[in-house]
Design an enzyme around this catalytic site. Structure first.
Site, PDB file in Angstrom:
ATOM      1  CE  LYS A 277      59.159  24.575  31.231  1.00  0.00           C
ATOM      2  NZ  LYS A 277      60.610  24.380  31.291  1.00  0.00           N
ATOM      3  CD  GLU A 349      59.014  23.941  24.664  1.00  0.00           C
ATOM      4  OE1 GLU A 349      59.667  23.176  25.393  1.00  0.00           O
ATOM      5  OE2 GLU A 349      59.008  25.180  24.808  1.00  0.00           O
ATOM      6  NE  ARG A 351      66.171  21.923  22.683  1.00  0.00           N
ATOM      7  CZ  ARG A 351      67.083  21.707  23.635  1.00  0.00           C
ATOM      8  NH1 ARG A 351      67.936  20.715  23.506  1.00  0.00           N
ATOM      9  NH2 ARG A 351      67.148  22.498  24.677  1.00  0.00           N
TER      10      ARG A 351
HETATM   11  N1  BES Z   1      61.050  27.356  27.801  1.00  0.00           N
HETATM   12  C1  BES Z   1      62.063  26.547  28.356  1.00  0.00           C
HETATM   13  C2  BES Z   1      63.340  27.319  28.686  1.00  0.00           C
HETATM   14  C3  BES Z   1      63.254  28.404  29.727  1.00  0.00           C
HETATM   15  C4  BES Z   1      63.720  28.166  31.006  1.00  0.00           C
HETATM   16  C5  BES Z   1      62.795  29.645  29.408  1.00  0.00           C
HETATM   17  C6  BES Z   1      63.690  29.169  31.938  1.00  0.00           C
HETATM   18  C7  BES Z   1      62.753  30.640  30.346  1.00  0.00           C
HETATM   19  C8  BES Z   1      63.209  30.406  31.618  1.00  0.00           C
HETATM   20  C9  BES Z   1      62.439  25.423  27.409  1.00  0.00           C
HETATM   21  O1  BES Z   1      61.445  24.974  26.572  1.00  0.00           O
HETATM   22  C10 BES Z   1      62.861  24.276  28.256  1.00  0.00           C
HETATM   23  O2  BES Z   1      62.055  23.797  28.984  1.00  0.00           O
HETATM   24  N2  BES Z   1      64.105  23.879  28.140  1.00  0.00           N
HETATM   25  C11 BES Z   1      64.623  22.818  28.930  1.00  0.00           C
HETATM   26  C12 BES Z   1      65.513  21.981  28.045  1.00  0.00           C
HETATM   27  C13 BES Z   1      65.952  20.693  28.681  1.00  0.00           C
HETATM   28  C14 BES Z   1      64.786  19.763  28.827  1.00  0.00           C
HETATM   29  C15 BES Z   1      67.018  20.079  27.799  1.00  0.00           C
HETATM   30  C16 BES Z   1      65.437  23.431  30.068  1.00  0.00           C
HETATM   31  O3  BES Z   1      66.131  24.422  29.864  1.00  0.00           O
HETATM   32  O4  BES Z   1      65.323  22.917  31.175  1.00  0.00           O
HETATM   33 ZN    ZN Z   2      59.952  26.386  26.127  1.00  0.00          ZN
HETATM   34 ZN    ZN Z   3      60.233  23.480  27.496  1.00  0.00          ZN
END
Ligand code: BES
Ligand code: ZN
Ligand code: ZN
Length: 496
Positions: A277, A349, A351
């Protein structure tokens, strides 16, 4: 905070602040407010005439040393239109009044419930609102805001006949709000203070204290069970994963009755893994365990409220780290269910760990599944921080949850998961892939992936990524973790 019910006349109540609420209507000085007005020699009517007291939602009117009343202050909170007033409004009013007064160094106050509000339901919502509002995220501050916290709340305007219903609501409200604050406390913990191992210890301690059955699966047991999806996330860093299993069994278990499975995502820190990230805002990813913490909080409340249905809570927990042993985009993993997954993005991750958590909950006997997870940024795009996303495979079951969400004032909105979306996660080299192929609908893709592991069981997925954390303080709640979905889930389970 101590909360008690008072049946004595409220005008003669000695308190640091007497709080009541005023509706936005042609004459806001009606009912009990007009009794207060009489005791205070027409003060309120004058305020209404001058336009300072309108009843607009959460308008705050503070009067010091109100003549004719024994209270040191009178605080009138706007309650909005009477037709739109519900226990959810009253929950916010109680919370907003508490937070308004506590920054003014008040330690003790009283809330006068309006006519017809001295009931079980409304009293519960006041207790919930006040206890949640008194929570501050200052555990690691050496100078505590807690010095500014409310010690005593008196609920007044009850008759002798109202007392037993009021006490019932008060006690239920306390159980639920304390469970919510328990979850919020966990969510607040930074990842260096709350690893999967520490979370499991805290879950175990909570369960034992509450009289719930608990089993903690360590990395060896997790490997024995072949939870390949969870392990694939955990391999990226040195902290070992854990799976918490907390079970509530009612005294009389009917054969063939539904068994509810509550599965919560508990990634104690989500760096994204190799699909790392951006640095900006990454610190917030300590709250990526909010789903798991919320489910543990639900169990804590259920242990006291004792529903008639068996509930199995499964919380898979890990960090998501980009270490040298981390999984890489394109890796293929085998979940506990036997399904193969192509991991196209290591940041998807949640899911993965839910796949194994859900399969395990089913194996333990859960017939009705509910998961809660901070799953996608896409749900924030779709619903902002207002509604949690609801995805359901069984409409009657989903409707039951939506009814509970309405009853408890936690906003949720149903999203589609029809078969057309299945295409998004169809695999090219494995059975399924963990992200969609660039067609939008990211929150739905996440839900569709989880659905693959639910089989024929009725299942609900709650995406709380947008609602589990308040970036700004609300008048009724501090900045930080909200504990969203706990009240809805407790209400749902209690309705069985
Ligand atoms: N933990 C994140 C989702 C999240 C985003 C939680 C913002 C709280 C605030 C999750 O694991 C994630 O990174 N999801 C990705 C999925 C993508 C790679 C398909 C996302 O939402 O960007
Ligand atoms: Zn996450
Ligand atoms: Zn994530």
């Amino acid at each position: 905070m101590q909360i008690s019910l008072e049946t004595k006349p409220y005008a003669a109540l000695g308190t640091d602040a007497l709080v009541s609420y005023v509706f936005e209507e042609a004459d806001p000085v009606q009912g009990r407010i007009s009794e207060l007005d009489q005791a205070a020699n027409g003060l309120l009517r004058n305020l209404a005439k001058s336009g300072e007291l309108t009843g607009k939602t959460l308008e705050m009117t503070l009067i010091h040393a109100p003549g004719g009343l024994k209270a040191a202050r009178l605080l009138l909170v706007g309650a909005g239109k009477r037709e739109q007033f519900t226990s959810a409004t009253l929950r916010k009013i109680a919370g907003a009044a508490l937070r308004f007064l506590k920054v003014r160094s008040v330690k003790q106050f009283a809330i006068l419930v309006r006519e017809n509000n001295a009931t079980d339901e409304f009293t519960q919502s006041i207790a919930e609102g006040a206890l949640a509002a008194n929570f501050e995220s200052d555990k690691y501050k050496t100078e505590k805001k807690n010095d500014k916290s409310i010690d005593t709340l008196v609920l007044t305007g009850y008759s002798d006949a109202d007392r037993s219903a009021g006490e019932k609501g008060l006690s239920r409200g306390r159980i639920i709000a304390e469970a919510q604050n328990f979850a919020r406390d966990l969510i607040n913990e930074p990842s260096n203070k709350l690893t999967p191992k520490i979370l499991a210890e805290k879950a175990e301690a909570m369960a034992k204290q509450a009289g719930l059955a608990v089993e903690i699966l360590d990395e060896k047991k997790i490997a024995d069970l072949k939870m390949g999806a969870l392990l694939s996330v955990a391999q990226g860093g040195p902290e070992p994963p854990r799976v918490m299993v907390v079970t509530y069994t009612p005294a009389h278990l009917k054969p063939g009755a539904p068994v509810i499975g509550l599965i919560g995502k508990a990634v104690t820190f989500d760096t994204g893994g190799i699909s790392i990230k951006p640095a900006d805002g990454m610190e917030k990813m300590k709250y990526d365990m909010a789903g798991g913490a919320t489910m543990l909080g639900v169990m804590r409340a259920l242990a006291v409220l004792k529903p008639n249905v068996k509930v199995i809570c499964v919380v898979p927990s890990t960090e998501n780290m980009p270490g040298g042993t981390a999984q890489k985009p394109g890796d293929i993993q085998t979940a506990m269910s036997g399904k193969t997954i192509e991991v196209l993005n290591t940041d998807a991750e949640g899911r993965l760990i839910l796949a194994d958590g859900i399969h395990y909950a089913k194996q333990l006997g859960a017939t009705h599944l509910i998961d809660a997870a901070t799953l996608t940024g896409a749900i924030v795009v779709a619903l902002a921080n207002v509604n949690a996303g609801v995805f359901g495979s069984d409409q009657p079951f989903t409707d039951k949850l939506l009814a509970s969400s309405k009853a408890t004032g936690e906003k949720m909105w149903q999203m589609p998961i029809d078969d057309d979306y299945r295409e998004f996660i169809k695999g090219t080299v494995a059975d399924i892939q963990n992200i969609g192929s660039g067609k939008g609908g990211g929150a739905i893709t996440g839900a569709m992936f989880i659905k693959e592991f639910t089989g024929d069981s009725p299942w609900i997925h709650l995406d709380i990524a947008g609602t589990a954390w308040n970036d700004d303080a609300k008048p009724w709640l501090a900045k930080g973790p909200t504990g969203v979905a706990l009240r809805t889930l407790v209400h749902l389970v209690m309705s069985y």
